[in-house]
Design an enzyme around this catalytic site. Sequence first.
Site, mmCIF file in Angstrom:
data_model
loop_
_atom_site.group_PDB
_atom_site.id
_atom_site.type_symbol
_atom_site.label_atom_id
_atom_site.label_comp_id
_atom_site.label_asym_id
_atom_site.label_seq_id
_atom_site.Cartn_x
_atom_site.Cartn_y
_atom_site.Cartn_z
ATOM 1 N N HIS A 466 28.198 35.744 30.122
ATOM 2 C CA HIS A 466 29.682 36.095 29.469
ATOM 3 C C HIS A 466 29.333 36.440 28.046
ATOM 4 O O HIS A 466 30.274 37.311 27.394
ATOM 5 C CB HIS A 466 30.625 35.016 29.383
ATOM 6 N N TYR A 580 46.574 30.248 28.171
ATOM 7 C CA TYR A 580 45.856 31.347 27.377
ATOM 8 C C TYR A 580 45.772 32.364 28.373
ATOM 9 O O TYR A 580 45.580 32.238 29.708
ATOM 10 C CB TYR A 580 44.378 30.429 27.523
#
Length: 771
Positions: A466, A580
């Site tokens: 990531h 989120y």
Amino acid sequence: MAEAHQAVAFQFTITPEGIDLRLSYQALTQIYLSGLRSWKKRISRMRNRVIKGVYPASPSSWLFVVIAILATMYMRSDPSMGLIAKIQEHLPGQTMLSVLVFSTLLWLSLILTLRFCLKLLLSYHRWMFEQHGHISTTTKVWVTLVRLLSGRKPLLYSYQTSLPCLPVPPIKDTLERYLESVRPLLSGPGFQRMTVLAAQFENSLGNRLQRYLKLKALWATNYVSDWWEEYIYLRGRGPIMVNSNYYGMDFLYVTPTPIQAARAGNTITALLLYRRKVNSEQLTPVSPATSTVIPLCAAQCERMFNTTRTPGEETDVLQHWQDSEFVTVYHRGRYFRLWVYKAGRLLSPREIEYQIQRILDDPSPPGPGEDRLGALTAGNRVPWCAVRKQYFSSGVNKRSLDCIERAAFFVTLDDEEQGMMGEDPVGNLDRYAKSLLHGKCYDRWFDKSFSVVVYKNGKNGLNAEHSWADAPTVAHLWEFTLATDAFQLGYTEDGHCKGEVEHSLPPPQRLTWDIPVEEQVSISLSVAQALADDVDCHVFPFRDFGKGRIKKLKISPDAFIQLALQLAYYRDRKTFCLTYEASMTRLFREGRTETVRSCSNEGCAFVKATDGSPNQTHCRRLFRLAAEKHQNLYRLAMTGSGIDRHLFCLYVVSKYLGVESPFLTEVLSEPWRLSTSQTPVQQLELFDMKNHPDFISLGGGFGPVADDGYGVSYIIVGEDMINYHVSCKHSFSETDSHRFGAQISRALLDLLSVLTPAKTENSQAQDKKQQ
């Protein structure tokens, strides 16, 4: 195989008569062709640098300026207003050279002016806040000007220097938005306490930290991205498997070929074709879904290939190499280096299939400790760093590790069969997701920028690290790969790759190891296995309706889905939570992501009104308010007015200054119990959904962010389907991915029923008349 060829290209023996030199002309030819490819790439990069350097002008525009100046001077006029004469004073007798110098300076000035104008135009974001179908005159003029300035076909990185920098929002605005976002989550006294903390922060430490942040914004390209990469990703000392890495899946209904080697051949070829497009910058700059005029930052593409995350004691490091002519392949505990170029030529898909089949047919067993070596990348980072320094910094281990880390990417040939198949398609999809997310914890190399997995039955997928890029960048790569594999490269009738095979290809090279670290491998594997066993994944396609039906209601599909998630979570846990939703900030240079706090006052009011026996008219009004609020939050996040990245950077500055802020400490310790992300479909032109409706992408997913929360990824496919990926942890008894998935489906249907007014008797009679 450049090194191998160099080893045998020159052979000599010393005799009494002198040195007997023997040349291998075949090897020299291979070296020459390989070098020729390298020089072609260098020349291509130099050409692209020139084109990017003068964008939005073109190199040929220099000649136009020179001719225009000469033509004006021929007409007894001085367009330079005496500057050419001044230049001639330093270059006496060189009138033509003086004209060329002035023309070049004028041309460069025009380029800088055009670039500045384009930057100003790209800083305009009011278009995002205008209602669909109601475009203002200002925006229409703005679109025309942007098209005029960027009309020439741009390269992938052409816009980079013209993109605006991410602005630092006023601290007062950020604190107001933060307090508004936590209002539905806190009790009266709790909210009052946070209001006092925010006021104290603003009036004391906040403005001081803000000044430092503004100074950084003036100096740095992006005031967030470098700190975000380092402190959120690279400084994490826990496992990156599950906690950070994410996955992408194959087609839902279709497997182009059941032959593992053939699927690997086409997949590897498609990925390398994408790399070629990235290197030559022939990819069209990506634009947001709402506009084809505005470019997004392409900086994340730079480290897509030939990149590895290497462990450190305090922080990891991303290492990137300019080029790599091989990939590393893992099969049954053994590692192979597979060269994908020969004499500067990319091997055909059929040749790569042939080489992959050689690996599959290789009967040699793994070396001692080799089969589970990859577990080091799945465990904690500090032990992996210590082992790497002690045992992989020299000798055969370093050479083999270099082959993995310098490879274009990593490939796993998995012995399992995966996909939606058999008597338990739902359970098999869930197992497919878990396999891509963590596998056996040792059969992926989680440090690579991405690892491709090809299963025994021809299914494939990928696992991505990531820190170097966010999901939309990898999704763009994976869309191209799937489409190129299925529609461009294709397969023969018997399922093999197309093309011819040069049978003289040298076999893939087996990597060798001397591994005295089996104890640490076992420790890392036990840590990773415990984490993998705790993950609960559920993947399901929602087929009742999709964005087509939602858009008919004149509602944003993303707002609809996010409000359904709020309703589902409220029903599942009987409360609301900090939510989120990932939004991108790639409208700005080197932009990455921003958080949309999807749990709003308006959303909570709608959920409370809907859950139970709702008044349909009242609920519809509340839903419209909530959807409009969500869209506004998303737009603010995309245009640099989000909450969380600003507060994060203020917190980092406070740590550098050695000061404590109770407000920032509390804000950054709040858990995200519902973490969501939409996987965008960015290249619709590659998929012919009309003639090939079964080639539907499953999207991808990620692990839960909080131990007591859910991770939800979704992809809107076509007009009639939404695919969901839900994750949580078995260790927390109150979460269950299947139960939450059922709640999501129910919430979607309930929202549609609330928003679709019941037909009156008159309208039903009219419908019957029309029939």
